[in-house]
Design a protein around this motif. Structure first.
Motif, PDB file in Angstrom:
ATOM      1  N   GLY A 209       0.834  -1.203   0.000  1.00 12.76           N
ATOM      2  CA  GLY A 209       0.000   0.000   0.000  1.00 12.76           C
ATOM      3  C   GLY A 209       0.857   1.237   0.000  1.00 12.76           C
ATOM      4  O   GLY A 209       1.681   1.448  -0.898  1.00 12.76           O
ATOM      5  N   ASP A 210       0.683   2.090   1.043  1.00 16.94           N
ATOM      6  CA  ASP A 210       1.473   3.322   1.149  1.00 16.94           C
ATOM      7  C   ASP A 210       2.611   3.166   2.145  1.00 16.94           C
ATOM      8  O   ASP A 210       3.149   4.132   2.648  1.00 16.94           O
ATOM      9  CB  ASP A 210       0.571   4.486   1.572  1.00 16.94           C
ATOM     10  CG  ASP A 210      -0.042   4.250   2.944  1.00 16.94           C
ATOM     11  OD1 ASP A 210      -0.007   3.090   3.421  1.00 16.94           O
ATOM     12  OD2 ASP A 210      -0.551   5.220   3.539  1.00 16.94           O
ATOM     13  N   ARG A 211       3.023   1.907   2.426  1.00 17.25           N
ATOM     14  CA  ARG A 211       4.055   1.658   3.427  1.00 17.25           C
ATOM     15  C   ARG A 211       5.207   0.868   2.817  1.00 17.25           C
ATOM     16  O   ARG A 211       4.998  -0.013   1.971  1.00 17.25           O
ATOM     17  CB  ARG A 211       3.461   0.867   4.599  1.00 17.25           C
ATOM     18  CG  ARG A 211       2.425   1.630   5.391  1.00 17.25           C
ATOM     19  CD  ARG A 211       1.580   0.711   6.240  1.00 17.25           C
ATOM     20  NE  ARG A 211       0.710  -0.127   5.408  1.00 17.25           N
ATOM     21  CZ  ARG A 211      -0.046  -1.122   5.875  1.00 17.25           C
ATOM     22  NH1 ARG A 211      -0.026  -1.394   7.164  1.00 17.25           N
ATOM     23  NH2 ARG A 211      -0.796  -1.833   5.068  1.00 17.25           N
ATOM     24  N   PHE A 212       6.399   1.181   3.295  1.00 16.65           N
ATOM     25  CA  PHE A 212       7.605   0.453   2.923  1.00 16.65           C
ATOM     26  C   PHE A 212       7.938  -0.482   4.067  1.00 16.65           C
ATOM     27  O   PHE A 212       8.118  -0.036   5.205  1.00 16.65           O
ATOM     28  CB  PHE A 212       8.753   1.434   2.669  1.00 16.65           C
ATOM     29  CG  PHE A 212       9.740   0.938   1.670  1.00 16.65           C
ATOM     30  CD1 PHE A 212       9.514   1.089   0.316  1.00 16.65           C
ATOM     31  CD2 PHE A 212      10.905   0.295   2.085  1.00 16.65           C
ATOM     32  CE1 PHE A 212      10.438   0.635  -0.613  1.00 16.65           C
ATOM     33  CE2 PHE A 212      11.809  -0.168   1.166  1.00 16.65           C
ATOM     34  CZ  PHE A 212      11.590  -0.001  -0.197  1.00 16.65           C
ATOM     35  N   VAL A 213       8.007  -1.803   3.815  1.00 16.06           N
ATOM     36  CA  VAL A 213       8.058  -2.808   4.872  1.00 16.06           C
ATOM     37  C   VAL A 213       9.416  -3.499   4.868  1.00 16.06           C
ATOM     38  O   VAL A 213       9.848  -4.043   3.842  1.00 16.06           O
ATOM     39  CB  VAL A 213       6.929  -3.844   4.695  1.00 16.06           C
ATOM     40  CG1 VAL A 213       6.997  -4.881   5.802  1.00 16.06           C
ATOM     41  CG2 VAL A 213       5.570  -3.156   4.699  1.00 16.06           C
ATOM     42  N   PHE A 214      10.090  -3.471   6.041  1.00 14.56           N
ATOM     43  CA  PHE A 214      11.312  -4.236   6.283  1.00 14.56           C
ATOM     44  C   PHE A 214      10.958  -5.414   7.189  1.00 14.56           C
ATOM     45  O   PHE A 214      10.300  -5.226   8.220  1.00 14.56           O
ATOM     46  CB  PHE A 214      12.374  -3.385   6.997  1.00 14.56           C
ATOM     47  CG  PHE A 214      13.030  -2.361   6.141  1.00 14.56           C
ATOM     48  CD1 PHE A 214      14.270  -2.596   5.578  1.00 14.56           C
ATOM     49  CD2 PHE A 214      12.411  -1.144   5.877  1.00 14.56           C
ATOM     50  CE1 PHE A 214      14.892  -1.640   4.795  1.00 14.56           C
ATOM     51  CE2 PHE A 214      13.024  -0.189   5.091  1.00 14.56           C
ATOM     52  CZ  PHE A 214      14.266  -0.441   4.540  1.00 14.56           C
ATOM     53  N   GLN A 215      11.383  -6.598   6.855  1.00 15.91           N
ATOM     54  CA  GLN A 215      11.245  -7.702   7.800  1.00 15.91           C
ATOM     55  C   GLN A 215      12.168  -7.454   8.986  1.00 15.91           C
ATOM     56  O   GLN A 215      13.280  -6.939   8.835  1.00 15.91           O
ATOM     57  CB  GLN A 215      11.602  -9.034   7.139  1.00 15.91           C
ATOM     58  CG  GLN A 215      10.718  -9.407   5.960  1.00 15.91           C
ATOM     59  CD  GLN A 215       9.241  -9.376   6.323  1.00 15.91           C
ATOM     60  OE1 GLN A 215       8.444  -8.792   5.612  1.00 15.91           O
ATOM     61  NE2 GLN A 215       8.884  -9.982   7.435  1.00 15.91           N
ATOM     62  N   SER A 216      11.728  -7.802  10.183  1.00 18.00           N
ATOM     63  CA  SER A 216      12.501  -7.509  11.390  1.00 18.00           C
ATOM     64  C   SER A 216      13.870  -8.152  11.354  1.00 18.00           C
ATOM     65  O   SER A 216      14.847  -7.599  11.883  1.00 18.00           O
ATOM     66  CB  SER A 216      11.737  -7.992  12.629  1.00 18.00           C
ATOM     67  OG  SER A 216      10.570  -7.231  12.812  1.00 18.00           O
ATOM     68  N   GLU A 217      13.981  -9.346  10.707  1.00 14.52           N
ATOM     69  CA  GLU A 217      15.262 -10.040  10.671  1.00 14.52           C
ATOM     70  C   GLU A 217      16.327  -9.261   9.894  1.00 14.52           C
ATOM     71  O   GLU A 217      17.528  -9.502  10.064  1.00 14.52           O
ATOM     72  CB  GLU A 217      15.092 -11.434  10.044  1.00 14.52           C
ATOM     73  CG  GLU A 217      14.359 -12.426  10.922  1.00 14.52           C
ATOM     74  CD  GLU A 217      12.853 -12.209  10.928  1.00 14.52           C
ATOM     75  OE1 GLU A 217      12.376 -11.319  10.195  1.00 14.52           O
ATOM     76  OE2 GLU A 217      12.143 -12.931  11.683  1.00 14.52           O
ATOM     77  N   VAL A 218      15.883  -8.313   9.037  1.00 20.06           N
ATOM     78  CA  VAL A 218      16.843  -7.497   8.292  1.00 20.06           C
ATOM     79  C   VAL A 218      17.608  -6.573   9.238  1.00 20.06           C
ATOM     80  O   VAL A 218      18.788  -6.258   8.997  1.00 20.06           O
ATOM     81  CB  VAL A 218      16.101  -6.684   7.201  1.00 20.06           C
ATOM     82  CG1 VAL A 218      17.056  -5.745   6.480  1.00 20.06           C
ATOM     83  CG2 VAL A 218      15.433  -7.627   6.210  1.00 20.06           C
ATOM     84  N   LEU A 219      16.940  -6.135  10.330  1.00 19.70           N
ATOM     85  CA  LEU A 219      17.530  -5.130  11.218  1.00 19.70           C
ATOM     86  C   LEU A 219      17.850  -5.649  12.616  1.00 19.70           C
ATOM     87  O   LEU A 219      18.760  -5.129  13.271  1.00 19.70           O
ATOM     88  CB  LEU A 219      16.581  -3.932  11.345  1.00 19.70           C
ATOM     89  CG  LEU A 219      16.147  -3.261  10.026  1.00 19.70           C
ATOM     90  CD1 LEU A 219      15.113  -2.180  10.318  1.00 19.70           C
ATOM     91  CD2 LEU A 219      17.350  -2.663   9.310  1.00 19.70           C
TER      92      LEU A 219
END
Length: 334
Positions: A209-219
């Protein structure tokens, strides 16, 4: 022969005398018994008479006792009646005093009412004068009302003109707001577009949608809110793209980069984080602090934690858990 004749006169016959003595003794005994019987007869009569006398005395005593009880009850009733009469007399005296007080109060009230009547007559006389004054005031008020009605008509006409102006201003304001929203949407689209170009097609970073999503494991490591070793390098493209977009956003657009933390539904309870609320919020705050350190103004940043309550994927599988553990970036307007 001669010897036998001499021996006969020497023997004495005592039996008749013994019989006589015995008869006399018997007569004495019979006499004594007769005397005892007669005495016993008279004594029995005396005892019977005495018992009769005792019975009579007992009956008289019982009668006297009954009479005494009746007298005592009568005396108690008389005392009770006297006490009742005394109480009634006291109550009658109090009633008499109360009636006397009421009578005095009634007399005082009658005098007060007479005085009130006199004052009412005075007020009535004064009221006639007041009515005349009020009639004059009513005439003056009618004249003022006529003038106010004319002024109201004029004000309503002016109000219509002002409402037209307000409606015109509202339309212009809505158009301006819509223009700013469209302008922010343009910058949002440009921001996401640049992020797509920089980050490429990665499965752990996607647009929803209008959000950019990072999986938590990335950070982050599991159950932690501190960046893992390569998290800063992974966020640097976001910072670079945001700085390029920020330079072109006009000052009138009050934009906000909202950082939202999410977890999967499995509960956590550690010394640092008592629930998923704390973990998701701490992760969002860590990202915001990093962005501030990279020069993004704090007034354009916001952090929020949603725990497990805003899932992207329904289900209890590991794939759904992995997709729901995420950090979302959204460019919006304050």
């Amino acid at each position: 022969m001669a010897l036998s004749r001499r021996s006969r006169p020497s023997s004495i016959n005592i039996w008749p005398g013994f019989v006589d003595a015995l008869a006399q003794l018997l007569m004495v005994i019979i006499f004594i018994l007769l005397v005892f019987t007669v005495g016993q007869f008279y004594l029995s009569g005396a005892v019977s008479d005495r018992d009769l006398e005792i019975k009579k005395l007992t009956q008289q005593l019982n009668q006297l006792t009954d009479m005494l009880s009746l007298e005592k009850r009568a005396s108690d009733e008389l005392r009770l009646n006297m006490a009742t009469l005394g109480t009634q007399a006291q109550q009658a005296s109090r009633d008499k005093d109360a009636l006397a007080t009421k009578l005095a109060q009634a007399n005082a009230d009658a005098q007060a009412q007479a005085q009130d009547l006199d004052r009412a007559r005075d007020k009535l006389a004064a009221g006639d004068a007041t009515i005349a004054t009020l009639n004059a005031n009513v005439v003056a008020l009618r004249q003022q009302l006529d003038e106010l009605a004319k002024a109201l008509d004029l004000a309503q006409a002016q109000n219509k003109d002002q409402q037209v102006q307000i409606a015109d201003l509202g339309s212009k304001l809505n158009l301006a707001l819509a223009a700013k929203v469209e302008e922010l949407a343009k910058y949002r689209s440009e921001f996401f577009g640049r992020l797509r170009q920089i980050l490429g097609d990665r499965p752990d970073i996607r647009v929803v949608g209008d959000r950019f999503v990072f999986q938590s494991e990335v950070l982050f490591d599991p159950g932690m809110a501190d960046f893992e070793a390569g998290a800063r390098q992974k966020l640097e493209p976001v910072v670079s793209a945001l700085k390029q977009i920020e330079a072109g956003i006009p000052p009138g657009i009050n934009w906000i980069l909202e950082v939202d933390g999410h977890t999967d539904p499995r509960p956590i309870s550690t010394a640092q984080f008592k629930s998923n609320w704390e973990l998701s919020t701490a992760r969002a705050v860590s990202v915001v602090k990093f962005l501030i350190d990279q020069g993004i103004p704090a007034e354009h940043l916001a952090a929020a934690g949603f725990g497990e309550w805003q899932p992207l994927e329904k289900g209890s599988g590991e794939d759904a858990y992995r997709k729901n553990r995420r950090i979302e970036l959204r460019l919006t307007q304050h």
